[in-house]
Design a protein around this motif. Structure first.
Motif, PDB file in Angstrom:
ATOM      1  N   ASP A 114       8.694 -14.068   1.127  1.00  0.00           N
ATOM      2  CA  ASP A 114       9.447 -13.459   0.098  1.00  0.00           C
ATOM      3  C   ASP A 114      10.239 -12.293   0.453  1.00  0.00           C
ATOM      4  O   ASP A 114       9.866 -11.279   0.601  1.00  0.00           O
ATOM      5  CB  ASP A 114       8.252 -12.988  -1.071  1.00  0.00           C
ATOM      6  N   PRO A 115      11.678 -12.582   0.560  1.00  0.00           N
ATOM      7  CA  PRO A 115      12.404 -11.687   1.213  1.00  0.00           C
ATOM      8  C   PRO A 115      12.720 -10.404   0.084  1.00  0.00           C
ATOM      9  O   PRO A 115      13.233  -9.607   0.515  1.00  0.00           O
ATOM     10  CB  PRO A 115      13.879 -12.156   1.299  1.00  0.00           C
ATOM     11  N   THR A 116      12.055 -10.474  -1.216  1.00  0.00           N
ATOM     12  CA  THR A 116      12.274  -9.517  -1.925  1.00  0.00           C
ATOM     13  C   THR A 116      11.511  -8.306  -1.610  1.00  0.00           C
ATOM     14  O   THR A 116      11.442  -6.980  -2.046  1.00  0.00           O
ATOM     15  CB  THR A 116      11.951  -9.644  -3.356  1.00  0.00           C
ATOM     16  N   GLU A 287      -6.037 -12.863   2.222  1.00  0.00           N
ATOM     17  CA  GLU A 287      -6.480 -11.471   1.841  1.00  0.00           C
ATOM     18  C   GLU A 287      -5.631 -10.394   2.626  1.00  0.00           C
ATOM     19  O   GLU A 287      -5.304  -9.601   2.114  1.00  0.00           O
ATOM     20  CB  GLU A 287      -7.844 -11.454   2.382  1.00  0.00           C
ATOM     21  N   ALA A 288      -5.327 -10.665   3.863  1.00  0.00           N
ATOM     22  CA  ALA A 288      -4.806  -9.582   4.769  1.00  0.00           C
ATOM     23  C   ALA A 288      -3.272  -9.584   4.253  1.00  0.00           C
ATOM     24  O   ALA A 288      -2.619  -8.547   4.118  1.00  0.00           O
ATOM     25  CB  ALA A 288      -4.971  -9.889   6.107  1.00  0.00           C
ATOM     26  N   SER A 289      -2.765 -10.899   4.151  1.00  0.00           N
ATOM     27  CA  SER A 289      -1.212 -10.875   3.958  1.00  0.00           C
ATOM     28  C   SER A 289      -0.962 -10.170   2.636  1.00  0.00           C
ATOM     29  O   SER A 289       0.025  -9.556   2.210  1.00  0.00           O
ATOM     30  CB  SER A 289      -0.783 -12.326   3.913  1.00  0.00           C
ATOM     31  N   ALA A 293       1.120  -6.909   2.144  1.00  0.00           N
ATOM     32  CA  ALA A 293       2.493  -6.916   1.416  1.00  0.00           C
ATOM     33  C   ALA A 293       2.499  -5.783   0.200  1.00  0.00           C
ATOM     34  O   ALA A 293       3.629  -5.146  -0.068  1.00  0.00           O
ATOM     35  CB  ALA A 293       2.778  -8.338   0.756  1.00  0.00           C
ATOM     36  N   THR A 294       1.217  -5.691  -0.257  1.00  0.00           N
ATOM     37  CA  THR A 294       1.157  -4.593  -1.231  1.00  0.00           C
ATOM     38  C   THR A 294       1.674  -3.137  -0.844  1.00  0.00           C
ATOM     39  O   THR A 294       2.034  -2.302  -1.283  1.00  0.00           O
ATOM     40  CB  THR A 294      -0.322  -4.627  -1.896  1.00  0.00           C
ATOM     41  N   TRP A 295       0.824  -2.929   0.384  1.00  0.00           N
ATOM     42  CA  TRP A 295       1.228  -1.667   0.889  1.00  0.00           C
ATOM     43  C   TRP A 295       2.896  -1.483   1.409  1.00  0.00           C
ATOM     44  O   TRP A 295       3.337  -0.422   1.153  1.00  0.00           O
ATOM     45  CB  TRP A 295       0.189  -1.537   2.263  1.00  0.00           C
ATOM     46  N   SER A 298       4.736  -1.084  -1.639  1.00  0.00           N
ATOM     47  CA  SER A 298       4.649   0.286  -2.291  1.00  0.00           C
ATOM     48  C   SER A 298       4.952   1.765  -1.493  1.00  0.00           C
ATOM     49  O   SER A 298       5.134   2.752  -1.827  1.00  0.00           O
ATOM     50  CB  SER A 298       3.023   0.499  -2.542  1.00  0.00           C
ATOM     51  N   GLY A 299       5.294   1.463  -0.204  1.00  0.00           N
ATOM     52  CA  GLY A 299       5.733   2.185   0.668  1.00  0.00           C
ATOM     53  C   GLY A 299       4.730   2.815   1.371  1.00  0.00           C
ATOM     54  O   GLY A 299       5.126   3.813   1.961  1.00  0.00           O
ATOM     55  N   ASP A 300       3.614   2.400   1.135  1.00  0.00           N
ATOM     56  CA  ASP A 300       2.220   3.094   2.006  1.00  0.00           C
ATOM     57  C   ASP A 300       2.351   2.539   3.285  1.00  0.00           C
ATOM     58  O   ASP A 300       1.848   3.258   4.187  1.00  0.00           O
ATOM     59  CB  ASP A 300       0.989   2.526   1.235  1.00  0.00           C
ATOM     60  N   LEU A 301       3.081   1.287   3.707  1.00  0.00           N
ATOM     61  CA  LEU A 301       2.890   0.913   5.153  1.00  0.00           C
ATOM     62  C   LEU A 301       4.498   0.623   5.449  1.00  0.00           C
ATOM     63  O   LEU A 301       5.184   0.006   4.811  1.00  0.00           O
ATOM     64  CB  LEU A 301       2.158  -0.490   5.074  1.00  0.00           C
TER      65      LEU A 301
END
Length: 336
Positions: A114-116, A287-289, A293-295, A298-301
């Protein structure tokens, strides 16, 4: 499309540190997919330290390459011909393929990209195998608790940089080892590490750790081995956990070095040392992916890639891993 397919092959087993003699670039026909396969135009390919082990004529966790076999690793690319209902022309996917312009991959062995969420190179780093290695290695093997101190060697690399950030998200104090002031500044200024040590400018790692980790080390994520790990072992706290992910300091050694014996220190601290392979968690990759991706979204990672231009330079990109050329994930751009 190119009329032919350039592909790197493993040409010669190296003694010690590999050089260009270990690689040969060949021209081949563009492969054609069969039923259930897709033809992918490679956009980016990954080079990783574990590949050095595949150059040895010995069994390890990664199957050794035969001389004459295609160099291979993770790739991201565009489907240009599909013989599967799962993917259409134009889809972006990631999987394991050759260092080449074009690769044929089984549709059931690739994953959509997902390039977005992030640019394509991130799917070879923080959103790929290195990110999953950091996720499971820290959380399942290191089991950090809020308030603990986590030390990471190779902290400015693809795995280490993600480890440190996940540790911070879990409320830990994080100390990283890296090989330049530029890398140290990236760790502390951009990624939020509490302290970082330039091991190339440090004469005594134990003294440096006393300043950076005054309360000792509860979790050590080891990507390097060697004198850095010797020093960290002297700072392990009671019930510390050591996750052994890599030993890049020794990958080019022709014989096993003998140094100070550190095992007695595990008796007093009751520390646990555990090796890890991300493949052991294959049934939990989704689960990890999803979490990574969520982090990222959101800018957390944060993530960073060092991009080497051109398939011609893939061997140079790989060899650069052993001189510390990269910050974050080292990847090769094969095509636009």
């Amino acid at each position: 499309m190119r009329e032919t397919n350039r592909e790197w092959v493993f040409a010669e087993r190296p003694d010690g540190e590999p050089g260009m003699d270990s690689f040969a670039l060949e021209e081949r026909s563009v492969p054609e997919p069969n039923h259930g396969e897709v033809l992918v135009r490679v956009r980016y390919l990954s080079v990783d330290p574990y590949m050095r082990g595949r150059m040895r004529d010995t069994e390890s966790y990664a199957e050794p390459w035969d001389v004459g076999e295609s160099m291979s690793g993770a790739v991201v690319g565009e489907v240009i011909d599909s013989k599967s209902e799962r993917y259409e022309t134009g889809d972006i996917v990631t999987g394991e393929g050759a260092w080449a312009d074009y690769v044929v991959l089984g549709a059931d062995s690739v994953a959509p990209v997902d390039p977005t969420i992030a640019d394509l190179p991130a799917y070879l780093g923080a959103l790929g195998m290195p990110g999953r290695t950091a996720y499971f290695g820290l959380l399942e093997v290191g089991t950090p608790k809020p308030g603990e101190t986590v030390a990471v060697s190779g902290a400015a690399g693809a795995v280490g940089s993600v480890v440190g950030q996940i540790a911070k998200l879990n409320g830990c104090r994080v100390v990283g080892f890296a090989g330049s002031d530029k890398k140290v500044n990236w760790l502390t200024d951009d990624l939020g590490f509490d302290a970082a040590i330039n091991y190339k400018d440090t004469d005594d790692y134990r003294v440096a750790l006393e300043d950076a980790a005054p309360d000792g080390v509860d979790v050590y994520f080891d990507n390097v081995g060697g004198p850095i790990s010797d020093a960290v072992f002297t700072k392990l706290n009671l019930d510390a956990r050591v996750a052994v992910c890599g030993q890049i300091a020794h990958y080019n050694d022709e014989s096993v070095p003998t140094g100070p014996r550190k095992l007695p220190q595990l008796i007093a601290t009751r520390a646990k040392v555990e090796g890890l392979l991300v493949g052991d968690f294959a049934n939990r990759f989704e689960e990890a992916s999803t979490q990574l991706a969520t982090w990222v979204a959101s800018g957390d990672l944060s993530h960073r890639e060092t991009i080497v231009e051109g398939l011609d330079n893939a061997p140079d990109a790989f060899l650069g891993l052993f001189s510390g050329d990269n910050i974050g994930k080292q990847v090769v751009r094969v095509s636009e």
